[in-house]
Design an enzyme around this catalytic site. Structure first.
Site, PDB file in Angstrom:
ATOM      1  N   ARG A  34       8.365  -4.263  -5.536  1.00 17.48           N
ATOM      2  CA  ARG A  34       9.397  -3.226  -5.433  1.00 17.48           C
ATOM      3  C   ARG A  34       8.920  -2.074  -4.558  1.00 17.48           C
ATOM      4  NH1 ARG A  34      10.509   2.194  -5.762  1.00 17.48           N
ATOM      5  NH2 ARG A  34       9.003   2.332  -7.478  1.00 17.48           N
ATOM      6  N   ASP A  35       8.067  -1.232  -5.087  1.00 13.40           N
ATOM      7  CA  ASP A  35       7.601  -0.062  -4.336  1.00 13.40           C
ATOM      8  C   ASP A  35       6.896  -0.495  -3.048  1.00 13.40           C
ATOM      9  OD1 ASP A  35       6.629   2.391  -3.490  1.00 13.40           O
ATOM     10  OD2 ASP A  35       5.918   3.000  -5.454  1.00 13.40           O
ATOM     11  N   CYS A 258       7.539   6.213  -0.593  1.00 16.16           N
ATOM     12  CA  CYS A 258       8.902   6.607  -0.920  1.00 16.16           C
ATOM     13  C   CYS A 258       9.676   6.909   0.362  1.00 16.16           C
ATOM     14  CB  CYS A 258       8.897   7.844  -1.828  1.00 16.16           C
ATOM     15  SG  CYS A 258      10.547   8.478  -2.204  1.00 16.16           S
ATOM     16  N   ASN A 267       0.590   3.051  -2.034  1.00 15.11           N
ATOM     17  CA  ASN A 267       0.114   3.159  -3.412  1.00 15.11           C
ATOM     18  C   ASN A 267      -1.371   2.861  -3.509  1.00 15.11           C
ATOM     19  OD1 ASN A 267       2.667   3.224  -5.362  1.00 15.11           O
ATOM     20  ND2 ASN A 267       3.164   1.914  -3.635  1.00 15.11           N
TER      21      ASN A 267
END
Length: 331
Positions: A34-35, A258, A267
């Site tokens: 996802r991220d 983001c 991340n």
């Protein structure tokens, strides 16, 4: 002379001085699908399935698999419903999906995934950029989503983005975060996670915020979602460990960021976090060699090198990493 007291410091003694025990095990949630992918070129459904399969083979038990947000805003995740239909392949894994509004939550539940993460920003500017709502409107929407998820028999975790700093407004006042957490704890949130969205947190701030949140959410798990924009993520992990945090998000290869927060790079890399923890004798259940293998495959999928340190070096020579089903010794 009498026997001198042993005054040597260890991580365990430092944690004990803070009233905690250094965790022996840590729960890593993989957020790469996802991220990690939301800023990348769109992968095929087969590539995403291969990514998840490789992560599961490496021992991953919790995966943030996709998000149900506007496909116009995040086209790389437009196949969320189709991907959820494939999750039956891995019945042993706890999958969750991120939502930012009531519409996304409805689509997620209709697709059959009932473990949702609701993301809310702790600054007004980012709240409008990320979800098109004020914080107050986001809290109201989140309470509705909590009820929807619980009515469906599911779990709803609240992730507070911009918990430390906002790219538009600067440092986030702690009271903004605690007010949001208090509102959702009262509404029945199952878990709380603090997002260092632009990677500006430092160990002292991590400790202070986690302690403040625990006062508002006694008995709740407080997790950390750390970005490594300024190479401080592992230092912040250590700060969390010293005060008993055991839930951490990480993304294979360090992928992610983001799209609505300028300067939010990747991340904390799953393989780097696993290497860091296992080297300290803290069990993760993950196989570093397996993580490195799928990280290399994902790099091919996205078409560029990844930022994980272990993409460039091997784990420490002569050290044995033990997992539930494999012992890997580096020579």
């Amino acid at each position: 002379m009498g026997e001198q007291p042993n005054t040597s410091l260890t991580l365990e003694s430092i944690a004990s001085a803070a009233g905690h025990s250094l965790p022996r095990t840590v729960d890593i949630r993989e957020v790469g699908p996802r991220d990690g992918l939301q800023l990348e070129r769109t992968l095929t459904l087969d590539q995403k399935i291969r990514m998840i399969d490789g992560l599961v083979a490496a021992g991953v038990k919790r995966i943030e698999v996709t998000s149900f947000v506007s496909p116009t805003a995040v086209p790389a995740l437009a196949d969320a419903a189709e991907l959820v239909q494939e999750l039956h392949r891995w019945p042993e894994v706890e999958f969750c999906a991120l939502v930012a509004g009531v519409g996304g939550a409805k689509r997620a539940l209709a697709a059959g995934i009932t473990h949702l993460e609701y993301v809310i920003s702790a600054s007004e500017s980012h709240a409008r950029a990320n979800a098109g709502k004020t914080i107050a409107e986001s809290v109201d929407a989140g309470k509705h989503i909590l009820k929807m998820v619980h009515d469906a028999g599911g779990i709803c975790e609240v992730i507070v983005a911009i918990s430390f700093d906002c790219p538009f407004e600067g440092p986030t006042p702690v009271v903004h975060v605690t007010d949001i957490v208090r509102a959702f704890v009262e509404a029945g949130a199952d878990r709380i996670c603090l997002g260092d969205t632009i990677g500006t947190a430092t160990p002292d701030r991590v400790i202070a915020l986690v302690q403040a949140i625990r006062e508002q959410a006694p008995g709740h798990s407080v997790g950390l979602h750390l970005h490594n924009t300024r190479d401080t993520a592992l230092a912040n992990v250590l700060a969390g460990l010293l005060i008993g945090v055991t839930d951490f998000d990480a993304s294979i290869g360090g992928l992610g960021g983001c799209p609505f927060a300028p300067g939010a790079s990747g991340n904390l890399a799953t393989e780097d976090l696993t290497n860091f923890l296992e080297d300290m004798g803290i069990h993760t259940g993950l196989n570093i060699a397996g993580l490195q293998q799928i990280s290399a495959e994902v790099a091919d999928f996205v078409g560029h090198e990844l930022s994980a340190s272990l993409a460039r070096v091997e784990p420490r020579i002569g050290f044995t990493y033990a997992t539930d089903n494999v012992v890997l010794t580096q020579h």
